[in-house]
Write an enzyme that holds these catalytic residues in place. Structure first.
Site, PDB file in Angstrom:
ATOM      1  N   SER A  65       6.434  49.762 -24.268  1.00 58.48           N
ATOM      2  CA  SER A  65       6.563  49.352 -22.905  1.00 58.48           C
ATOM      3  C   SER A  65       7.248  50.944 -22.395  1.00 58.48           C
ATOM      4  O   SER A  65       7.997  51.485 -23.054  1.00 58.48           O
ATOM      5  CB  SER A  65       7.535  48.389 -22.601  1.00 58.48           C
ATOM      6  OG  SER A  65       6.943  47.059 -22.614  1.00 58.48           O
TER       7      SER A  65
HETATM    8  N1  SAM Z   1       8.092  44.810 -26.677  1.00 57.88           N
HETATM    9  C1  SAM Z   1       7.268  45.568 -27.213  1.00 57.88           C
HETATM   10  C2  SAM Z   1       7.989  47.004 -27.544  1.00 57.88           C
HETATM   11  O1  SAM Z   1       9.162  47.243 -27.255  1.00 57.88           O
HETATM   12  O2  SAM Z   1       7.176  47.840 -27.766  1.00 57.88           O
HETATM   13  C3  SAM Z   1       6.209  45.789 -26.082  1.00 57.88           C
HETATM   14  C4  SAM Z   1       5.298  44.618 -26.131  1.00 57.88           C
HETATM   15  S1  SAM Z   1       3.611  45.005 -25.719  1.00 57.88           S
HETATM   16  C5  SAM Z   1       4.000  45.320 -24.161  1.00 57.88           C
HETATM   17  C6  SAM Z   1       3.164  43.138 -25.505  1.00 57.88           C
HETATM   18  C7  SAM Z   1       3.225  42.401 -27.039  1.00 57.88           C
HETATM   19  O3  SAM Z   1       3.013  41.144 -26.563  1.00 57.88           O
HETATM   20  C8  SAM Z   1       2.302  42.956 -27.838  1.00 57.88           C
HETATM   21  O4  SAM Z   1       2.537  43.405 -29.137  1.00 57.88           O
HETATM   22  C9  SAM Z   1       1.270  41.413 -27.843  1.00 57.88           C
HETATM   23  O5  SAM Z   1       0.785  41.399 -29.000  1.00 57.88           O
HETATM   24  C10 SAM Z   1       2.414  40.611 -27.916  1.00 57.88           C
HETATM   25  N2  SAM Z   1       2.113  39.226 -27.395  1.00 57.88           N
HETATM   26  C11 SAM Z   1       0.928  38.681 -26.515  1.00 57.88           C
HETATM   27  N3  SAM Z   1       1.036  37.514 -26.496  1.00 57.88           N
HETATM   28  C12 SAM Z   1       1.934  36.826 -27.384  1.00 57.88           C
HETATM   29  C13 SAM Z   1       2.460  35.663 -27.737  1.00 57.88           C
HETATM   30  N4  SAM Z   1       1.947  34.592 -27.164  1.00 57.88           N
HETATM   31  N5  SAM Z   1       3.594  35.542 -28.816  1.00 57.88           N
HETATM   32  C14 SAM Z   1       3.939  36.609 -29.087  1.00 57.88           C
HETATM   33  N6  SAM Z   1       3.462  37.931 -28.682  1.00 57.88           N
HETATM   34  C15 SAM Z   1       2.568  38.102 -28.068  1.00 57.88           C
END
Ligand code: SAM
Length: 217
Positions: A65
């Site tokens: 992010s």
């Molecule tokens: N917090 C992260 C960082 O600091 O790098 C950025 C997150 S990225 C924008 C969104 C993440 O949410 C992705 O890695 C994706 O695989 C995960 N994701 C999507 N749906 C999800 C779910 N139902 N449960 C857990 N993770 C999920």
């Protein structure tokens, strides 16, 4: 050990100044961003971008992010040391590192096996040790609930009911809700069992998958 030299510390200080100008006021959040070596989360080829205020690809079609977004969500959570925090969407682990740096006890869950494995291995090497979980975070982590704070780092179509249920009394959740392209940042507070909702700006996150997200995997 990751190299953290004079130049990188300088770039990080500039990033903190930029975030301050953009309206981030919480000194604890700014101090954490000033400490966590964001460049350690980048491949060599992208290193020069580590301290830009931008989101970046981290593989598996996912992103780390934007620092402003991390700072904005974290500030709204009003983190206190020893808060029990659930993060949905571990991704690169950068957001989890910021929360750990602020003294929170962090439970982070990721739905993509490769990312989960990669970050679980990598983040402790920087000295950040949240509890890592693999699975559908749209359902929360029932066995570890309740949580003082919940941060959702993927865009949800609605607020998952499981997450509201797993929020402790007096707890705060920050979650982007909207369509697949753009979401409004919502702050949910639980007081005397009742939910109040505050609305903030629009952001653009990758979709929250899973049962109480957009479905699929
Ligand atoms: N917090 C992260 C960082 O600091 O790098 C950025 C997150 S990225 C924008 C969104 C993440 O949410 C992705 O890695 C994706 O695989 C995960 N994701 C999507 N749906 C999800 C779910 N139902 N449960 C857990 N993770 C999920």
């Amino acid at each position: 050990m990751i190299e953290d030299n004079y130049r990188q510390r300088g770039l990080r200080n500039n990033l903190v100044k930029k975030l301050r100008l953009k309206g981030i006021l919480d000194e604890e959040v700014l101090a954490a961003i000033g400490k966590v070596p964001r460049h350690a989360f980048f491949d060599d080829a992208l290193l020069s971008h580590a301290y830009e205020d931008k989101a970046f690809p981290i593989g598996e079609g996912q992103t780390i992010s934007q620092p402003y977004t991390v700072a904005f969500q974290t500030e709204k959570l009003r983190i206190r040391p020893s808060d029990k925090v659930l993060e949905i969407g571990t991704g690169s682990g950068y957001q989890a590192a910021i929360l750990v740096e602020m003294g929170a006890k962090v439970y982070t869950i990721e739905f993509q096996k490769k990312l989960y494995e990669r970050t679980k291995e990598f983040l402790p090497s920087l000295g950040y040790k949240p509890y890592f979980f693999f699975g559908d975070g749209s359902k929360g982590i029932l066995s570890k609930a309740p949580f003082d704070k919940i941060i959702v780092t993927a865009g949800a179509p609605v607020i998952p009911t499981a997450l509201i249920e797993q929020l402790a009394e007096g707890g705060i959740m920050i979650i982007p809700v909207g369509d697949r392209e753009k979401q409004m940042m919502l702050k949910i507070t639980k007081r005397n069992g009742k939910i109040t909702q505050e609305e903030f700006d629009n952001f653009a996150f990758v979709p929250l998958l899973g049962e109480q997200g957009w479905g699929g995997k």
